[in-house]
Design an enzyme around this catalytic site. Structure first.
Site, mmCIF file in Angstrom:
data_model
loop_
_atom_site.group_PDB
_atom_site.id
_atom_site.type_symbol
_atom_site.label_atom_id
_atom_site.label_comp_id
_atom_site.label_asym_id
_atom_site.label_seq_id
_atom_site.Cartn_x
_atom_site.Cartn_y
_atom_site.Cartn_z
ATOM 1 N N ASP A 24 3.261 -0.850 6.513
ATOM 2 C CA ASP A 24 2.013 -1.221 5.849
ATOM 3 C C ASP A 24 1.249 -2.199 6.735
ATOM 4 O OD1 ASP A 24 0.116 -1.654 3.806
ATOM 5 O OD2 ASP A 24 1.665 -1.494 2.272
ATOM 6 N N ASP A 83 -3.943 -0.976 4.587
ATOM 7 C CA ASP A 83 -4.360 -1.630 3.347
ATOM 8 C C ASP A 83 -5.880 -1.825 3.328
ATOM 9 O OD1 ASP A 83 -3.448 -3.156 0.917
ATOM 10 O OD2 ASP A 83 -4.434 -4.807 1.970
ATOM 11 N N GLU A 129 -5.822 3.226 2.554
ATOM 12 C CA GLU A 129 -6.138 2.857 1.175
ATOM 13 C C GLU A 129 -7.622 2.535 1.121
ATOM 14 O OE1 GLU A 129 -4.831 -0.396 -2.220
ATOM 15 O OE2 GLU A 129 -5.086 -1.038 -0.150
ATOM 16 N N HIS A 162 2.629 0.252 -6.052
ATOM 17 C CA HIS A 162 2.979 -1.144 -6.339
ATOM 18 C C HIS A 162 1.835 -1.934 -6.967
ATOM 19 C CE1 HIS A 162 0.894 -1.353 -2.489
ATOM 20 N NE2 HIS A 162 0.618 -2.606 -2.781
ATOM 21 N N ASP A 163 0.633 -1.378 -6.978
ATOM 22 C CA ASP A 163 -0.520 -2.061 -7.579
ATOM 23 C C ASP A 163 -0.915 -1.460 -8.924
ATOM 24 O OD1 ASP A 163 -1.005 -4.031 -5.675
ATOM 25 O OD2 ASP A 163 -2.297 -2.752 -4.462
#
Length: 544
Positions: free
Chosen positions: A96, A197, A249, A322-323
């Site tokens: 990430d 990200d 993302e 995870h969000d």
């Protein structure tokens, strides 16, 4: 052209995956310990959220050193061992890359504080004697102004997320060069992919103008220069590695931009995440209000993104991460239809066009934990939201109800390995509470049960990899009522149809209209040719 449709990515949140040394936190050795489990599941890549050095104000997304492993997770030797052991099992590792911002504990920011002009130009700093009014009215993603005043700068620095996450100034070519060095470092280590990200918010112009909507997204999201930056880093690092996979993302993005981000001809990224389909339970666009999810809008968004990107770009297909709260708790009905909800949404992901992403625990049907006190939460966004809502006079019970549905911590509870102490995650109290239902929902109880959620996922993965209509076929949607999502996947010699009931009500539908050869997927024991059961998922091979 890369074949992406038969790749399966498993997102792993290391702090909550497996604790090997019993300190309450998951670690790299814990991941290694469970590689055989992931191999059994059938995945190709493990996306690991950040394990780099970090003060963890945002659970590792505030990185202080991109090329150093945080000691809470282990050592660089552990990472080397992980890469090697995963490779033995034909699994690649995806890291990430959090490149929009860096921790204020980073050497770059510390040198900026010490007065270095070079490093001050790594950040968006606006000199000002006004310590009360920020340069503009942009709002932080975590609440409050997107600026923090720093005496040593005699001015403000931009922080679109937490105050300890200073936005990097991509306008400065030296910053881009530093980030390319980071990528090359990990590529040389044997990393096989990057997840970037919030990569579409890196295009700030350096001109800070008040936004009419008092938010400011339009001034920094999907700016044209982002495409230039992505082409540049693609060419300088991962672009010429044949089996390397990248995903971006994209925050509050547009289809038009995502076509460019993911079209192979553009040489930017391989695929994109978008989140529009995960905001259909937001009331007037506001996350921290509960409302029933809009099935019609969800269906429209799925269909639109699939068709618009077909032959022009590529979707990373997902419903959990995870969000995000657990999708079976959020859009399903886990009290009455836990198995059906968990497997229905899995079938949707694995039969759409794109690359399927699994988030740890969804393959065993993990649910939201339904925390009852604010003390159980660890997420900075959730705690900030709690305090803001309370300051507005909202009832605490209502706030906790909202958090139990919407908080990012809903997906961050420890992986449920067995029915023993702390779900087998650790011998000591974990950093965040385990969901209470771990005795019923866990890996050990499912792994040898042919009718479990886990083995349903294994069958879907096997089907996805072996059936060309699923990994490279065209997609065509069939009109139906709002509770049904129906689409065909077609190649020159094979045609499949997915029939998915996204509601908890039985829906009349004539399945006989499809002259089917075989039932490939059914999350019920039998098939009713005249109706689709609540949360039923059917995949049929039909006559072409």
């Amino acid at each position: 052209m890369k074949k992406l449709g038969n790749k399966i990515v498993y997102e792993l949140y290391p702090i909550s995956f497996m604790d090997s040394n019993n300190d309450g936190y998951g670690d790299i050795k814990g991941i290694i310990e469970k590689l055989d489990y992931l191999q059994l599941l059938g995945i190709d890549l493990i996306w690991i959220t950040p394990i780099f050095k970090s003060p963890k104000n945002d659970n590792g997304y505030d990185i202080s050193n991109y090329c150093e492993i945080d000691q809470s997770f282990g050592t660089m030797d552990d990472v080397d061992n992980l890469i090697e052991e995963a490779k033995k099992r034909n699994i690649g590792i995806m890291f990430d890359m959090v490149f929009n911002h860096v921790s204020t504990e980073s050497e770059w920011f510390k040198k900026a504080l010490e007065g270095s002009k070079k490093y001050q130009d790594y950040f968006y700093i606006v000199k000002s004697n006004d310590k009360v009014n920020p340069p503009c009215n942009w709002v932080s993603k975590f609440g409050g102004p997107a600026w923090k005043y720093e005496e040593k700068f005699n001015g403000w620095y931009l922080c679109l997320y937490d105050k300890t996450q200073a936005d990097l100034k991509w306008l400065n070519p030296e910053v881009r060069e530093e980030l390319v060095k980071v990528m090359k470092f990990w590529i040389d280590k044997g990393i096989k992919g990057f997840r970037f990200d919030v990569i579409n918010v890196i295009g700030k112009s350096g001109k800070f103008i008040n936004a009419e909507d008092n938010i400011g997204k339009s001034f920094y999201t999907d700016q044209p220069i982002v495409h230039k930056y992505l082409k540049e880093i693609n060419k300088a690092s991962f672009g010429n590695i044949e089996d390397f996979i990248t995903v971006g993302e994209m925050s509050s993005t547009t289809i038009e931009n995502c076509i460019l981000y993911s079209n192979p001809k553009e040489k930017e990224l391989d695929m994109v995440f978008n989140f529009h389909h995960l905001k259909v339970d937001y009331k007037n666009g506001e996350k921290w209000e509960n409302k029933p999810w809009d099935k019609k809008e969800f269906k429209r968004l799925i269909q639109t993104w699939q068709l618009k990107l077909q032959d022009r770009g590529w979707n990373a297909v997902f419903l959990n991460n995870h969000d995000q709260p657990r999708i079976n708790s959020r859009y399903g009905n886990v009290k009455k239809y836990w198995f059906e909800s968990s497997t229905l949404f899995a079938t949707l992901i694995f039969t759409l066009q794109g690359t399927p992403f699994i988030y740890q625990g969804e393959e065993i049907g993990m649910t939201n934990p339904y925390f009852e006190t604010i003390d159980q939460y660890r997420d900075v966004e959730s705690i900030n939201a709690f305090n803001e809502m309370k300051a507005k006079g909202m009832d605490e019970k209502l706030i906790l109800e909202i958090l139990s549905v919407k908080s990012r911590d809903n997906s961050r509870t420890p992986m449920q390995w067995n029915d023993r102490k702390n779900a087998g995650f650790s011998d000591v109290k974990p950093w965040i509470d385990v969901a209470k239902n771990y005795k019923q929902i866990n890996v050990e109880s499912q792994i040898n049960n042919p009718n479990s959620v886990f083995n349903f996922y294994r069958k879907l993965i096997k089907l996805r990899k072996e059936n060309e209509a699923l990994f490279e076929g065209k997609i065509q949607f069939i009109d139906s009522e709002d509770s049904l999502i129906i689409f065909k996947r077609t190649t020159f010699n094979k045609e499949l149809v997915s029939i998915l009931n996204i509601s908890d009500q039985e829906v009349c539908y004539d399945v006989k209209q499809f002259k089917y050869i075989d039932i490939l997927v059914n999350n019920y024991k039998e098939i009713d040719l005249k109706s689709i059961k609540p949360f039923q998922a059917l995949v049929l091979e039909i006559e072409k």
